[in-house]
Design an enzyme around this catalytic site. Sequence first.
Site, short mmCIF file in Angstrom:
data_model
loop_
_atom_site.label_atom_id
_atom_site.label_comp_id
_atom_site.label_asym_id
_atom_site.label_seq_id
_atom_site.Cartn_x
_atom_site.Cartn_y
_atom_site.Cartn_z
N LYS A 187 33.91 33.91 38.68
CA LYS A 187 34.93 33.17 38.45
C LYS A 187 35.01 32.16 39.69
O LYS A 187 34.77 32.33 40.52
CB LYS A 187 35.93 34.33 38.96
CG LYS A 187 37.32 33.78 39.08
CD LYS A 187 38.69 35.01 39.00
CE LYS A 187 39.90 35.01 39.29
NZ LYS A 187 40.84 35.92 38.73
N SER A 194 43.78 36.45 35.24
CA SER A 194 43.76 34.82 35.72
C SER A 194 41.97 35.55 35.45
O SER A 194 41.48 34.39 35.53
CB SER A 194 43.91 35.60 36.70
OG SER A 194 43.26 35.63 37.76
N SER A 229 43.80 40.84 36.45
CA SER A 229 43.06 40.51 36.89
C SER A 229 41.92 40.34 35.80
O SER A 229 41.04 39.63 35.29
CB SER A 229 43.73 39.04 37.92
OG SER A 229 44.11 38.25 37.81
N1 GLN Z 1 48.76 38.08 36.56
C1 GLN Z 1 48.98 38.82 37.72
C2 GLN Z 1 50.00 37.03 38.34
O1 GLN Z 1 49.80 36.29 37.75
C3 GLN Z 1 47.86 38.79 38.54
C4 GLN Z 1 46.90 37.48 39.00
C5 GLN Z 1 46.07 38.34 39.39
O2 GLN Z 1 45.43 39.79 39.37
N2 GLN Z 1 45.08 37.45 40.01
O3 GLN Z 1 49.85 36.77 39.77
#
Ligand code: GLN
Length: 478
Positions: free
Chosen positions: A81, A156, A180
């Site tokens: 990532k 994400s 994410s």
């Molecule tokens: N979707 C969640 C957010 O937007 C979690 C994102 C993540 O785990 N990095 O904060």
Amino acid sequence: MNDEILDWGIAELQRRLDGREVTTVEVIDAYEEQIAIQEPEIDAFLSLDLDAARSRAAVQDARRARGEKLGRLAGVPVVLKDNLCTTTFPTTAASKILEGWIPPYNATVVDRITDQDGIVLGKTNLDEFAMGSSTENSAYKITKNPYDLERVPGGSSGGSAAAVASRMALVGLGSDTGGSIRQPAALTGIVGFKPTYGRVSRYGLLAFASSLDQIGPLTASVEDAALVAECLMGHDPRDATSLQEVPPTLLSSLAEGVRGVRIGVVTNLVEIASPGVQTALARAVDALQQAGATVTEIRLDELAFGLAAYYVVAPAEASSNLARYDGVRYGLREPGATVEEMMIATRTKGFGPEVKRRIMLGTYALSAGYYDAFYVTAQRVRSLVRAAFDRAYASVDLLLSPTSPTTAFRIGERAADPVEMYRSDICTIPSNLSGDPALSIPAGVDSDGLPIGVQLLGPARSEQLLFRGAYAVEEGLR
Ligand code: GLN
């Protein structure tokens, strides 16, 4: 032959390499061919260096020919990532503010992968600074779900998930602040694991919400996830929150089964899921019962309150963490007559709309006069979530829930309504607030042919049992 290579898990790949049935260079060639076919449609990568991968592969083949013993990830194509620092690739967090920035050091996890001879192919797309659930918040491109190109891969860590799901890599690394790793794994039909907070070093992970962030693997199977997790876990003096203790082994106990293990199904998280997800969850319950586990139902209403607490705590931490992108030290700098004007211009141009929204929400929640009403209240709810887990784990060993209430949604479908997007994480956020480990396991597809994930959750440090449970689900649903 190439297609066959892409089917091999890590153990199988290494058996073939050891048996000289295939060379590491041939493995990389097979993945290169797959990337050439898939990437134009999927858009998973932000950077890619197959020549470097091939030279590493050639070096490994030579070492193998000399009879050297290679690492546990020898020959394994890995993608990272793009919020993990790498000295050999730019690290952008999918943000314009870091366009072209090459960090002066590697994240600890990156070194651990390459120390074990994993071969990094490239860096993958994400929601800008990992803020999102669909990968649509990337400043560079929209990654598509390999099961339906009109749908999101989740987020994400959507780029890593889509790359592994479309077999452009065998292993992806992601980060999980509120789901994410697990949610994109669920939406693309693969395994995603978030370790106990502190199990895996966060050194070199671009911080989003430091009290919630953890790094973990995305893989096609539970066995591969266990192996990669073993390589990643363990104390790192460069992360002050890193656990001191020796991490558990996972691989050798995978097949020990779940006979007598007590599993609680979180009913209030099942009720909010779509019918297809509920059916899949029932199949997972069956699989666990067949394997000898005792499954009971448990209501934990506080877990759902975690969502609101998270969207105060995470933006609050983010507003502080992202203050460092000031146009002086990294990446983008927009001209301005004064230092302040330069910073304003840089941050205005460099950050996308969701990142700005989070910085504003977080700054507001921390400001004098509102701190008690928002931040302190959110921390209290965080304690309630922990207490709910403690209550549950007094009577069960593991919990089971959907990973995501729905399967993959259409690109654009939730983009206009941030709160609707935030709701995607309702099942995954509680374990970030508590710091406990959790895993998403593929559990078939819905009536539209879209993948469904079920989530196993365990108390802090319970990775060994968690992986045994996950393996039992995977075996039972085969
Ligand atoms: N979707 C969640 C957010 O937007 C979690 C994102 C993540 O785990 N990095 O904060």
